[in-house]
Design a protein around this motif. Structure first.
Motif, PDB file in Angstrom:
ATOM      1  N   LEU A 180       0.309  11.242 -12.682  1.00  0.00           N
ATOM      2  CA  LEU A 180       1.681  11.499 -12.236  1.00  0.00           C
ATOM      3  C   LEU A 180       2.609  11.768 -13.414  1.00  0.00           C
ATOM      4  O   LEU A 180       3.461  12.658 -13.352  1.00  0.00           O
ATOM      5  CB  LEU A 180       2.195  10.328 -11.403  1.00  0.00           C
ATOM      6  N   ASN A 181       2.470  11.008 -14.467  1.00  0.00           N
ATOM      7  CA  ASN A 181       3.326  11.203 -15.641  1.00  0.00           C
ATOM      8  C   ASN A 181       3.106  12.581 -16.276  1.00  0.00           C
ATOM      9  O   ASN A 181       4.030  13.175 -16.809  1.00  0.00           O
ATOM     10  CB  ASN A 181       3.109  10.104 -16.672  1.00  0.00           C
TER      11      ASN A 181
ATOM     12  N   LYS B  46       0.823   4.490  -2.638  1.00  0.00           N
ATOM     13  CA  LYS B  46       2.116   3.832  -2.872  1.00  0.00           C
ATOM     14  C   LYS B  46       2.707   4.314  -4.198  1.00  0.00           C
ATOM     15  O   LYS B  46       3.880   4.685  -4.273  1.00  0.00           O
ATOM     16  CB  LYS B  46       1.938   2.316  -2.884  1.00  0.00           C
ATOM     17  N   ILE B  47       1.891   4.337  -5.224  1.00  0.00           N
ATOM     18  CA  ILE B  47       2.336   4.806  -6.538  1.00  0.00           C
ATOM     19  C   ILE B  47       2.695   6.290  -6.471  1.00  0.00           C
ATOM     20  O   ILE B  47       3.720   6.720  -7.003  1.00  0.00           O
ATOM     21  CB  ILE B  47       1.244   4.548  -7.605  1.00  0.00           C
TER      22      ILE B  47
ATOM     23  N   ASP C 295      -8.107   7.403  -9.073  1.00  0.00           N
ATOM     24  CA  ASP C 295      -7.221   6.339  -8.608  1.00  0.00           C
ATOM     25  C   ASP C 295      -6.831   5.416  -9.760  1.00  0.00           C
ATOM     26  O   ASP C 295      -5.691   4.959  -9.828  1.00  0.00           O
ATOM     27  CB  ASP C 295      -7.902   5.519  -7.507  1.00  0.00           C
ATOM     28  N   ASP C 296      -7.781   5.165 -10.634  1.00  0.00           N
ATOM     29  CA  ASP C 296      -7.502   4.298 -11.776  1.00  0.00           C
ATOM     30  C   ASP C 296      -6.488   4.919 -12.732  1.00  0.00           C
ATOM     31  O   ASP C 296      -5.759   4.216 -13.422  1.00  0.00           O
ATOM     32  CB  ASP C 296      -8.788   3.980 -12.543  1.00  0.00           C
TER      33      ASP C 296
ATOM     34  N   TYR D  51       3.724   8.094  -3.876  1.00  0.00           N
ATOM     35  CA  TYR D  51       4.984   8.328  -3.162  1.00  0.00           C
ATOM     36  C   TYR D  51       6.201   7.839  -3.954  1.00  0.00           C
ATOM     37  O   TYR D  51       7.267   8.436  -3.854  1.00  0.00           O
ATOM     38  CB  TYR D  51       4.953   7.708  -1.769  1.00  0.00           C
ATOM     39  N   GLU D  52       6.033   6.785  -4.735  1.00  0.00           N
ATOM     40  CA  GLU D  52       7.146   6.329  -5.561  1.00  0.00           C
ATOM     41  C   GLU D  52       7.564   7.399  -6.567  1.00  0.00           C
ATOM     42  O   GLU D  52       8.751   7.581  -6.833  1.00  0.00           O
ATOM     43  CB  GLU D  52       6.773   5.037  -6.305  1.00  0.00           C
ATOM     44  N   LYS D  53       6.588   8.110  -7.114  1.00  0.00           N
ATOM     45  CA  LYS D  53       6.886   9.126  -8.133  1.00  0.00           C
ATOM     46  C   LYS D  53       7.208  10.493  -7.539  1.00  0.00           C
ATOM     47  O   LYS D  53       7.991  11.242  -8.102  1.00  0.00           O
ATOM     48  CB  LYS D  53       5.682   9.283  -9.078  1.00  0.00           C
ATOM     49  N   CYS D  54       6.578  10.831  -6.401  1.00  0.00           N
ATOM     50  CA  CYS D  54       6.696  12.197  -5.876  1.00  0.00           C
ATOM     51  C   CYS D  54       7.584  12.323  -4.646  1.00  0.00           C
ATOM     52  O   CYS D  54       7.781  13.435  -4.159  1.00  0.00           O
ATOM     53  CB  CYS D  54       5.310  12.743  -5.548  1.00  0.00           C
ATOM     54  N   LYS D  55       8.126  11.249  -4.145  1.00  0.00           N
ATOM     55  CA  LYS D  55       8.882  11.321  -2.877  1.00  0.00           C
ATOM     56  C   LYS D  55      10.055  12.287  -2.936  1.00  0.00           C
ATOM     57  O   LYS D  55      10.383  12.912  -1.954  1.00  0.00           O
ATOM     58  CB  LYS D  55       9.330   9.941  -2.429  1.00  0.00           C
ATOM     59  N   VAL D  56      10.672  12.439  -4.083  1.00  0.00           N
ATOM     60  CA  VAL D  56      11.818  13.360  -4.178  1.00  0.00           C
ATOM     61  C   VAL D  56      11.373  14.827  -4.252  1.00  0.00           C
ATOM     62  O   VAL D  56      12.193  15.712  -4.051  1.00  0.00           O
ATOM     63  CB  VAL D  56      12.725  13.031  -5.385  1.00  0.00           C
ATOM     64  N   PHE D  57      10.085  15.065  -4.498  1.00  0.00           N
ATOM     65  CA  PHE D  57       9.607  16.426  -4.648  1.00  0.00           C
ATOM     66  C   PHE D  57       8.886  16.987  -3.419  1.00  0.00           C
ATOM     67  O   PHE D  57       8.660  18.180  -3.331  1.00  0.00           O
ATOM     68  CB  PHE D  57       8.669  16.527  -5.864  1.00  0.00           C
ATOM     69  N   ILE D  58       8.459  16.094  -2.513  1.00  0.00           N
ATOM     70  CA  ILE D  58       7.733  16.550  -1.325  1.00  0.00           C
ATOM     71  C   ILE D  58       8.420  16.080  -0.063  1.00  0.00           C
ATOM     72  O   ILE D  58       9.178  15.110  -0.071  1.00  0.00           O
ATOM     73  CB  ILE D  58       6.256  16.078  -1.338  1.00  0.00           C
ATOM     74  N   ASN D  59       8.140  16.723   1.017  1.00  0.00           N
ATOM     75  CA  ASN D  59       8.724  16.332   2.306  1.00  0.00           C
ATOM     76  C   ASN D  59       7.711  15.639   3.161  1.00  0.00           C
ATOM     77  O   ASN D  59       6.647  15.931   3.323  1.00  0.00           O
ATOM     78  CB  ASN D  59       9.264  17.561   3.048  1.00  0.00           C
TER      79      ASN D  59
END
Length: 136
Positions: A31-32, A125-126, A24-25, A128-136
């Motif tokens: 994500l990057n 939250k972090i 989590d930290d 979904y901000e980065k991966c929302k366009v890649f997952i449904n």
């Protein structure tokens, strides 16, 4: 690799939780490194990377939750035993001291569930901000 945990010493338990919360930290770093830049999009699947990371996060949350709840159950049983001993011999100073100590530890363990919720909410939250366009 599973981390061994102990419920007896709350400070040691917290230290072990801290190690387990490492993912989590470092969520932004994960994500990057998971989501490819424009130049690498053809070589790596961001959708698969996001799904794998999500699966890993969910598994970690379930594991930590189970460990915390297990320690709560163990400590609650210990509190119950000590209360019974205290009721049978209210003048036993050591039992009274141990009873109060276990009650305090039980409250601290219960508060760790709230901490888990906060950490999970922040991390997701972090995520979904980065991966929302890649997952449904």
């Amino acid at each position: 690799m599973a981390i061994q945990y102990t419920c007896g010493d709350f400070m040691l338990f917290q230290e072990q939780l801290k190690k387990m919360r490492n993912v989590d930290d470092k969520i932004i770093y994960a994500l990057n490194t998971s989501i490819p830049t424009e130049s690498f999009k053809g070589q790596l699947s961001a959708t698969e990377k996001c799904k794998d990371l999500y699966s890993s996060l969910e598994s970690t949350y379930e594991s930590r939750n189970n460990i915390i709840k297990n320690c709560i159950a163990i400590t609650a049983n210990r509190v119950k035993e000590l209360k019974s001993k205290k009721d049978n011999d209210p003048d036993d100073v050591n039992v009274c001291k141990d009873f109060k100590s276990e009650q305090r530890k039980l409250r601290l363990l219960q508060s760790e569930l709230s901490v888990e919720d906060i950490i999970k909410e922040r991390t997701m939250k972090i995520f979904y901000e980065k991966c929302k366009v890649f997952i449904n």
